[in-house]
Write an enzyme that holds these catalytic residues in place. Structure first.
Site, PDB file in Angstrom:
ATOM      1  N   GLU A  47       0.874  -1.176   0.000  1.00 11.29           N
ATOM      2  CA  GLU A  47       0.000   0.000   0.000  1.00 11.29           C
ATOM      3  C   GLU A  47       0.908   1.221   0.000  1.00 11.29           C
ATOM      4  OE1 GLU A  47      -2.815  -0.142   3.189  1.00 11.29           O
ATOM      5  OE2 GLU A  47      -3.911  -1.828   2.328  1.00 11.29           O
ATOM      6  N   GLU A  58      -5.790   9.094   9.806  1.00 11.43           N
ATOM      7  CA  GLU A  58      -4.464   8.646  10.241  1.00 11.43           C
ATOM      8  C   GLU A  58      -4.128   9.168  11.631  1.00 11.43           C
ATOM      9  OE1 GLU A  58      -3.573   6.671   8.091  1.00 11.43           O
ATOM     10  OE2 GLU A  58      -4.313   7.423   6.183  1.00 11.43           O
TER      11      GLU A  58
END
Lengths: 281, 439
Positions: A47, A58
């Site tokens: 990824e 995040e």
């Protein structure tokens, strides 16, 4: 490169190790070496983050990585250059936020981005701020260009939503191990097993990769033993990049450390299969 | 307008709106949508009755609509001020904070989180949470904390935790990101009180509806004061909550059950011109190289994008990276705007205009001197538009300006910003400098 996604092959057989790094963290050249080190470590699929200025899903570790990459000059165009320059055979998943996909090209919409990404060798997409409700146009573009769209399944996802996500997704399902944002944690959540079981009940044959908080051999082993087909690891690897950057360590040393942790995680995943098998006996 | 649109529909306003949030939050968004429809739109369990009662008894509604005598004379039009600065807490923000905290309580949520820019929304949320006996945590950019110390103190004395956000530029945009992260971790027990008509559906519709009383009162009070609706309504626009608050009944009358019939019968809403005044900052030009917009004029200069859960007009670079915005008013300092307002501008129902930092500061001093009302720096933008207009009489005979909040919170910023400029109407600033001065 175009044609079809190579992601299915990544999950064909032994449990998959799926690392994440933000492209361009802390700079373009070092980042190329770091990603290549992960392939040597045994990554089955990578990824590769395309940094966005507002990474709302995040935690602090990856958020800082995104800031470093953007300050290091990463742009959408540089990202595509990065992908084409990467010397890896591992399937690549572009992980980014929808605005960058939506804005690319002359017309607003995801198609130009997907077309370009496919041409550069991206096999699929994970877009954390794009729930099933808004994913239709990106799904269509992926179908048109033979790419995969990976959905995130959260611990809060109920039965009805889960079926919708399963129907929408291809490549693999990203099972979010716990609530919250990305970031390394000490232990694997109980909710992981629950989520894996719930996905299995839908009868889908999509591989199930677990992410959020995995950082060690033991966790990788436990997640696979719990029934996952792969482990996704981001923050623990990004920590190594961050430390290398902060201490001015030579790029080769940081790359070696990434490779070492990568091997450990891959071995953990493999060990999980044995645990799973012995449990089955 | 169809029933579905009236009810917020699928959360789309033309091309804008939607729900662009992480999957982990979607079940909470669905739960909230359901609660919004039942309690706010259908008044289940008498929710709206309790909300209106608390707005009256705790909030101090209705707020007055008063004629500004000196400004009326200066501009040659009848200028009326809708005094949201007199609402409890000193700004319109309490309408929404009280509505959402009460809704959270009806939904059985145990904890409140919120983001704040200028601190006014944080203050209102802290007050509403204390009033309803709920624990509350507020996220605020470090830069904004330094600009808005009185509001930070007000949040703390109302019992809220204030969490400084250090990343990025330390303003509203970063605070929203951080609150989203908290919510993603605690979503099962926590409600996120978004402070403007931004974010994923149902927030833009719901926040607008909690601010509708501003508009309903303005209609009724206009009829009482001068026998008809105003010719123009002027409001400042950052995210756009006071804007849609005072515009909503002119755009779509009778949007909620229990709306005063008199406000619906006033008629001819389309004849009322609506002006959303944005922060032109120091310039409307953009520094592409540094990714900085020295303004917060997303309606005037932004492009379509996806930010913080909604598709809307956004200040962004060619790649789609969100730009750092700027305004002398931290309450307007945001790179996006509510999706409904963006759509109303596209449709031509609302005019998006802007004034720069200097004009806003001048207006801040002008209202203080002329009318004895110290406005928030946000509000000063709306007032500055009257001054910047070549011929204010073109606005019509009766103009209502929404005084979205009072300026106490901005005094430190006002001292600092006034001292760096040569404003024609500023007081002598020397007394504020040096030993023994106020600073």
């Amino acid at each position: 490169m175009s044609g079809q996604s190579h992601i299915p092959a990544a999950f064909d057989g032994e449990p998959a190790f799926v690392p994440y790094l933000a492209a361009g963290d802390p700079n373009y050249e070092a980042s190329l070496e770091y990603v290549e080190a992960l392939e040597r470590a045994g990554a089955d699929c990578i990824e590769l983050g395309l940094p966005f200025s507002e990474p709302i899903a995040e935690g602090p570790t990856i958020q800082q990585a995104v800031v470093r990459a953007l300050e290091g000059g990463m742009t959408v165009e540089r990202y595509f250059e990065f992908v084409s320059e990467l010397d890896v055979d591992t399937p690549l998943v572009c992980m980014t936020y929808y605005n960058l996909i939506y804005r690319y090209g002359d017309e607003e919409g995801p198609e130009p981005f997907v077309e370009r990404a496919a041409a550069e060798g991206i096999d699929g997409f994970v877009v954390p701020d794009l729930p099933a409700e808004e994913a239709g146009p990106l799904r269509e573009a992926c179908d048109e260009h033979g790419r995969d769209l990976v959905s995130i399944v959260a611990p809060t996802t109920g039965e009805e939503r889960l079926q919708r996500l399963v129907d929408l997704s291809s490549g693999y399902l990203y099972i979010q191990a716990r609530l919250g944002v990305t970031g390394a944690r000490a232990s694997v959540s109980d909710r992981t097993s629950e989520s894996l079981a719930r996905v299995a009940e839908t009868g889908t044959d999509l591989p199930r990769a677990v992410g959020f908080g995995i950082s060690s051999f033991e966790q990788a082993r436990d997640v696979i033993a719990a029934g996952a087909d792969g482990v996704i690891v981001g923050s623990a690897l990004v920590d190594i990049v961050a430390e290398g950057h902060e201490t001015d360590r030579p790029v080769a040393e940081t790359a070696a450390e990434l490779e070492e942790l990568g091997r450990e995680l891959k071995e953990g995943a493999l060990a999980g299969t044995e645990t799973e098998a012995s449990q089955a006996d | 307008m169809s029933e579905q649109q009236r009810r917020g529909g699928d959360g789309k306003f033309g091309e804008y709106g939607g729900q662009y949030v992480p999957e982990a939050l979607m079940p909470a968004i669905e739960e909230l949508t359901d609660a919004y429809e039942r309690y706010v739109l259908d008044n289940e369990d008498g929710f709206m009755d309790e909300f209106r009662e608390r707005l009256r008894d705790f909030g101090g509604r209705p707020t007055p609509l008063g004629r500004a005598d000196q400004l009326s004379e200066r501009y040659g039009v009848e200028v009326y001020l809708k005094r949201e600065d007199l609402l409890h807490g000193g700004a319109h923000k309490l309408n929404n904070a009280l509505g959402q905290c009460l809704l959270a309580k009806y939904m059985g949520k145990e904890r409140i989180v919120a983001e704040t820019g200028a601190g006014q929304h944080g203050t209102a949320t802290a007050m509403a949470a204390a009033h309803l006996d709920m624990p509350c945590e507020i996220y605020m950019g470090r830069r904004d904390i330094n600009r808005q110390r009185p509001n930070v103190f007000r949040m703390r004395i109302n019992g809220a935790e204030v969490n400084p956000v250090d990343i990025g530029r330390g303003t509203l945009k970063e605070a929203i990101n951080e609150t989203m992260r908290d919510w993603a971790t605690t979503v099962e027990t926590t409600h996120y009180v978004i402070g403007s008509i931004v974010g994923p559906h149902p927030f833009p519709s719901m926040v607008r509806d909690f601010h509708r009383p501003i508009s309903a009162e303005t209609k009724r009070q206009s009829i009482d004061a001068f026998g008809r609706l105003p010719d123009a309504v002027v409001a400042c626009a950052g995210g756009g909550s006071n804007t849609m608050g005072i515009f909503s009944e002119f755009v779509d009358a009778g949007g909620l059950p229990g709306t005063d019939p008199a406000t619906n019968e006033a008629g001819a809403e389309d004849d009322v011109d609506l002006y959303a005044v944005e922060a032109g900052g120091s310039s409307l030009a953009v520094d592409e190289e540094r990714g900085v917009a020295p303004n917060s004029a997303s309606l005037s200069t932004g492009t379509e994008g996806v930010l913080h859960g909604a598709r809307t007009k956004v200040l962004q670079d060619a790649d789609g990276q969100i730009m750092e915005s700027h305004s002398v008013s931290s309450g307007l300092d945001y790179a996006g705007v509510g999706p409904e307002l963006a759509n109303l501008v596209d449709e031509g129902r609302v005019d998006a205009v802007n004034v720069d930092d200097d004009a806003a500061l001048e207006a801040f001093h002008r209202l203080s001197q002329a009318e004895g009302i110290i406005p928030a720096l946000e509000t000063a933008h709306a007032l500055a538009y009257l001054e910047e207009h070549d011929d204010p009489s073109e606005l019509g005979e009766y103009v209502v300006v929404n005084v979205s909040g009072r300026g106490d919170k901005d005094l430190e910023s006002a001292i600092e910003e006034t001292a760096t400029r040569d404003l024609p109407n500023a007081p002598e600033m020397g007394v504020f400098e040096g030993e023994g001065g106020l600073r």
